[in-house]
Write a protein that holds these residues in place. Structure first.
Motif, PDB file in Angstrom:
ATOM      1  N   ALA A  53       0.831  -1.200   0.000  1.00 38.98           N
ATOM      2  CA  ALA A  53       0.000   0.000   0.000  1.00 38.98           C
ATOM      3  C   ALA A  53       0.867   1.252   0.000  1.00 38.98           C
ATOM      4  N   GLY A  54       0.629   2.106  -0.968  1.00 36.57           N
ATOM      5  CA  GLY A  54       1.350   3.360  -1.049  1.00 36.57           C
ATOM      6  C   GLY A  54       2.724   3.281  -1.690  1.00 36.57           C
ATOM      7  N   CYS A  55       3.142   2.102  -2.124  1.00 39.69           N
ATOM      8  CA  CYS A  55       4.503   1.987  -2.662  1.00 39.69           C
ATOM      9  C   CYS A  55       4.652   2.699  -4.003  1.00 39.69           C
ATOM     10  N   LEU A  56       3.561   2.983  -4.688  1.00 40.80           N
ATOM     11  CA  LEU A  56       3.639   3.680  -5.974  1.00 40.80           C
ATOM     12  C   LEU A  56       3.310   5.164  -5.845  1.00 40.80           C
ATOM     13  N   ALA A  57       3.203   5.644  -4.631  1.00 46.77           N
ATOM     14  CA  ALA A  57       2.798   7.043  -4.412  1.00 46.77           C
ATOM     15  C   ALA A  57       3.729   8.035  -5.102  1.00 46.77           C
ATOM     16  N   ASP A  58       5.014   7.744  -5.175  1.00 43.28           N
ATOM     17  CA  ASP A  58       5.967   8.670  -5.784  1.00 43.28           C
ATOM     18  C   ASP A  58       6.214   8.371  -7.254  1.00 43.28           C
ATOM     19  N   SER A  59       5.516   7.407  -7.804  1.00 41.75           N
ATOM     20  CA  SER A  59       5.693   7.049  -9.213  1.00 41.75           C
ATOM     21  C   SER A  59       5.096   8.130 -10.109  1.00 41.75           C
TER      22      SER A  59
END
Length: 78
Positions: A53-59
């Motif tokens: 969860a949230g690991c792609l937030a900065d993508s």
């Protein structure tokens, strides 16, 4: 006696093959191996998913409003 714990995935055909490196302190020769199969608790399985969860937030692919992006994706399928 030496205890070794290894987590494996049991496939649908129930055929499990794995390599096991025995610690150097275990003497060479015949030995008894005891295998205990214990399913992982559901909470541990969920924790693996929760870590994503949230690991792609900065993508850069997900820099837009997620709700807006979801609606666009859903509209493509209609």
């Amino acid at each position: 006696m030496t205890t070794i714990q290894k987590t494996i995935r049991i496939p649908a055909d129930r055929q499990v093959h794995f390599d096991l490196t025995v610690p150097g302190g275990v003497p060479v020769g015949e030995a008894q191996v005891l295998m205990i199969i214990s399913p992982l608790p559901v909470t541990r399985r969920r924790n693996r998913l929760a870590r994503l969860a949230g690991c792609l937030a900065d993508s850069p692919n997900f820099s837009r409003n997620p709700v807006e992006l979801q609606r666009e994706m859903r509209d493509e399928w209609e």
